[in-house]
Write a protein that holds these residues in place. Structure first.
Motif, PDB file in Angstrom:
ATOM      1  N   MET A  22       0.830  -1.209   0.000  1.00 35.09           N
ATOM      2  CA  MET A  22       0.000   0.000   0.000  1.00 35.09           C
ATOM      3  C   MET A  22       0.862   1.256   0.000  1.00 35.09           C
ATOM      4  O   MET A  22       0.555   2.228  -0.698  1.00 35.09           O
ATOM      5  CB  MET A  22      -0.952   0.002   1.195  1.00 35.09           C
ATOM      6  CG  MET A  22      -2.062  -1.031   1.081  1.00 35.09           C
ATOM      7  SD  MET A  22      -2.951  -0.983  -0.479  1.00 35.09           S
ATOM      8  CE  MET A  22      -3.673   0.632  -0.420  1.00 35.09           C
ATOM      9  N   LEU A  23       1.933   1.264   0.778  1.00 32.55           N
ATOM     10  CA  LEU A  23       2.834   2.417   0.794  1.00 32.55           C
ATOM     11  C   LEU A  23       3.489   2.612  -0.566  1.00 32.55           C
ATOM     12  O   LEU A  23       3.584   3.735  -1.064  1.00 32.55           O
ATOM     13  CB  LEU A  23       3.894   2.230   1.884  1.00 32.55           C
ATOM     14  CG  LEU A  23       4.861   3.385   2.077  1.00 32.55           C
ATOM     15  CD1 LEU A  23       4.112   4.652   2.475  1.00 32.55           C
ATOM     16  CD2 LEU A  23       5.880   3.025   3.145  1.00 32.55           C
ATOM     17  N   TYR A  24       3.909   1.523  -1.204  1.00 33.17           N
ATOM     18  CA  TYR A  24       4.533   1.596  -2.523  1.00 33.17           C
ATOM     19  C   TYR A  24       3.546   2.140  -3.555  1.00 33.17           C
ATOM     20  O   TYR A  24       3.870   3.037  -4.335  1.00 33.17           O
ATOM     21  CB  TYR A  24       5.034   0.208  -2.924  1.00 33.17           C
ATOM     22  CG  TYR A  24       5.639   0.151  -4.297  1.00 33.17           C
ATOM     23  CD1 TYR A  24       6.913   0.651  -4.524  1.00 33.17           C
ATOM     24  CD2 TYR A  24       4.939  -0.395  -5.367  1.00 33.17           C
ATOM     25  CE1 TYR A  24       7.478   0.602  -5.792  1.00 33.17           C
ATOM     26  CE2 TYR A  24       5.492  -0.449  -6.628  1.00 33.17           C
ATOM     27  CZ  TYR A  24       6.770   0.047  -6.830  1.00 33.17           C
ATOM     28  OH  TYR A  24       7.316   0.005  -8.083  1.00 33.17           O
ATOM     29  N   ARG A  25       2.317   1.602  -3.547  1.00 30.13           N
ATOM     30  CA  ARG A  25       1.317   2.046  -4.525  1.00 30.13           C
ATOM     31  C   ARG A  25       0.919   3.500  -4.313  1.00 30.13           C
ATOM     32  O   ARG A  25       0.718   4.252  -5.270  1.00 30.13           O
ATOM     33  CB  ARG A  25       0.093   1.144  -4.458  1.00 30.13           C
ATOM     34  CG  ARG A  25       0.357  -0.232  -5.015  1.00 30.13           C
ATOM     35  CD  ARG A  25      -0.831  -1.127  -4.882  1.00 30.13           C
ATOM     36  NE  ARG A  25      -0.517  -2.468  -5.385  1.00 30.13           N
ATOM     37  CZ  ARG A  25      -1.277  -3.507  -5.190  1.00 30.13           C
ATOM     38  NH1 ARG A  25      -2.408  -3.403  -4.518  1.00 30.13           N
ATOM     39  NH2 ARG A  25      -0.924  -4.681  -5.672  1.00 30.13           N
ATOM     40  N   THR A  26       0.797   3.914  -3.048  1.00 24.10           N
ATOM     41  CA  THR A  26       0.464   5.308  -2.749  1.00 24.10           C
ATOM     42  C   THR A  26       1.578   6.239  -3.223  1.00 24.10           C
ATOM     43  O   THR A  26       1.313   7.275  -3.839  1.00 24.10           O
ATOM     44  CB  THR A  26       0.227   5.487  -1.238  1.00 24.10           C
ATOM     45  OG1 THR A  26      -0.834   4.617  -0.831  1.00 24.10           O
ATOM     46  CG2 THR A  26      -0.128   6.920  -0.895  1.00 24.10           C
ATOM     47  N   THR A  27       2.814   5.846  -2.959  1.00 28.30           N
ATOM     48  CA  THR A  27       3.961   6.656  -3.390  1.00 28.30           C
ATOM     49  C   THR A  27       4.004   6.769  -4.902  1.00 28.30           C
ATOM     50  O   THR A  27       4.217   7.858  -5.457  1.00 28.30           O
ATOM     51  CB  THR A  27       5.263   6.041  -2.867  1.00 28.30           C
ATOM     52  OG1 THR A  27       5.193   5.947  -1.444  1.00 28.30           O
ATOM     53  CG2 THR A  27       6.461   6.881  -3.263  1.00 28.30           C
ATOM     54  N   MET A  28       3.785   5.657  -5.598  1.00 30.26           N
ATOM     55  CA  MET A  28       3.810   5.693  -7.061  1.00 30.26           C
ATOM     56  C   MET A  28       2.656   6.532  -7.617  1.00 30.26           C
ATOM     57  O   MET A  28       2.847   7.288  -8.578  1.00 30.26           O
ATOM     58  CB  MET A  28       3.758   4.276  -7.630  1.00 30.26           C
ATOM     59  CG  MET A  28       5.025   3.486  -7.395  1.00 30.26           C
ATOM     60  SD  MET A  28       6.521   4.317  -7.941  1.00 30.26           S
ATOM     61  CE  MET A  28       6.288   4.310  -9.686  1.00 30.26           C
ATOM     62  N   ALA A  29       1.475   6.424  -7.018  1.00 30.48           N
ATOM     63  CA  ALA A  29       0.333   7.218  -7.483  1.00 30.48           C
ATOM     64  C   ALA A  29       0.593   8.706  -7.296  1.00 30.48           C
ATOM     65  O   ALA A  29       0.306   9.518  -8.191  1.00 30.48           O
ATOM     66  CB  ALA A  29      -0.937   6.796  -6.748  1.00 30.48           C
ATOM     67  N   LEU A  30       1.147   9.093  -6.145  1.00 31.36           N
ATOM     68  CA  LEU A  30       1.455  10.503  -5.903  1.00 31.36           C
ATOM     69  C   LEU A  30       2.548  10.998  -6.852  1.00 31.36           C
ATOM     70  O   LEU A  30       2.486  12.136  -7.337  1.00 31.36           O
ATOM     71  CB  LEU A  30       1.882  10.713  -4.452  1.00 31.36           C
ATOM     72  CG  LEU A  30       0.763  10.601  -3.414  1.00 31.36           C
ATOM     73  CD1 LEU A  30       1.346  10.621  -2.007  1.00 31.36           C
ATOM     74  CD2 LEU A  30      -0.233  11.731  -3.597  1.00 31.36           C
ATOM     75  N   THR A  31       3.524  10.156  -7.134  1.00 35.72           N
ATOM     76  CA  THR A  31       4.602  10.542  -8.044  1.00 35.72           C
ATOM     77  C   THR A  31       4.077  10.750  -9.459  1.00 35.72           C
ATOM     78  O   THR A  31       4.370  11.764 -10.108  1.00 35.72           O
ATOM     79  CB  THR A  31       5.702   9.462  -8.042  1.00 35.72           C
ATOM     80  OG1 THR A  31       6.201   9.311  -6.714  1.00 35.72           O
ATOM     81  CG2 THR A  31       6.834   9.833  -8.968  1.00 35.72           C
ATOM     82  N   ILE A  32       3.284   9.802  -9.936  1.00 32.28           N
ATOM     83  CA  ILE A  32       2.739   9.914 -11.293  1.00 32.28           C
ATOM     84  C   ILE A  32       1.756  11.076 -11.377  1.00 32.28           C
ATOM     85  O   ILE A  32       1.781  11.861 -12.334  1.00 32.28           O
ATOM     86  CB  ILE A  32       2.091   8.582 -11.718  1.00 32.28           C
ATOM     87  CG1 ILE A  32       3.170   7.520 -11.874  1.00 32.28           C
ATOM     88  CG2 ILE A  32       1.285   8.742 -12.999  1.00 32.28           C
ATOM     89  CD1 ILE A  32       2.651   6.111 -12.021  1.00 32.28           C
ATOM     90  N   GLY A  33       0.902  11.229 -10.361  1.00 33.54           N
ATOM     91  CA  GLY A  33      -0.041  12.350 -10.340  1.00 33.54           C
ATOM     92  C   GLY A  33       0.670  13.697 -10.304  1.00 33.54           C
ATOM     93  O   GLY A  33       0.277  14.635 -10.996  1.00 33.54           O
TER      94      GLY A  33
END
Length: 52
Positions: A22-33
């Motif tokens: 979940m932390l990895y996916r949240t970080t990637m979503a924030l980075t891409i966004g």
């Protein structure tokens, strides 16, 4: 403590399971966004303003 060092094919940042995923996916979503937001802001800023 050594049980997490076994070779099971998982990267070290995903070894602890669900919380790490979940932390990895949240970080990637924030980075891409954030990247998309910056590109849109740069595009808008690069357009000339209409002088009336």
């Amino acid at each position: 403590r050594l049980r997490n060092l076994r070779s099971d094919g998982l990267p070290i940042h995903l070894k602890r399971g669900y919380p790490d995923r979940m932390l990895y996916r949240t970080t990637m979503a924030l980075t891409i966004g954030g990247t998309i937001y910056c590109l849109v802001a740069l595009y808008i800023a690069s357009q000339p303003k209409n002088q009336k």
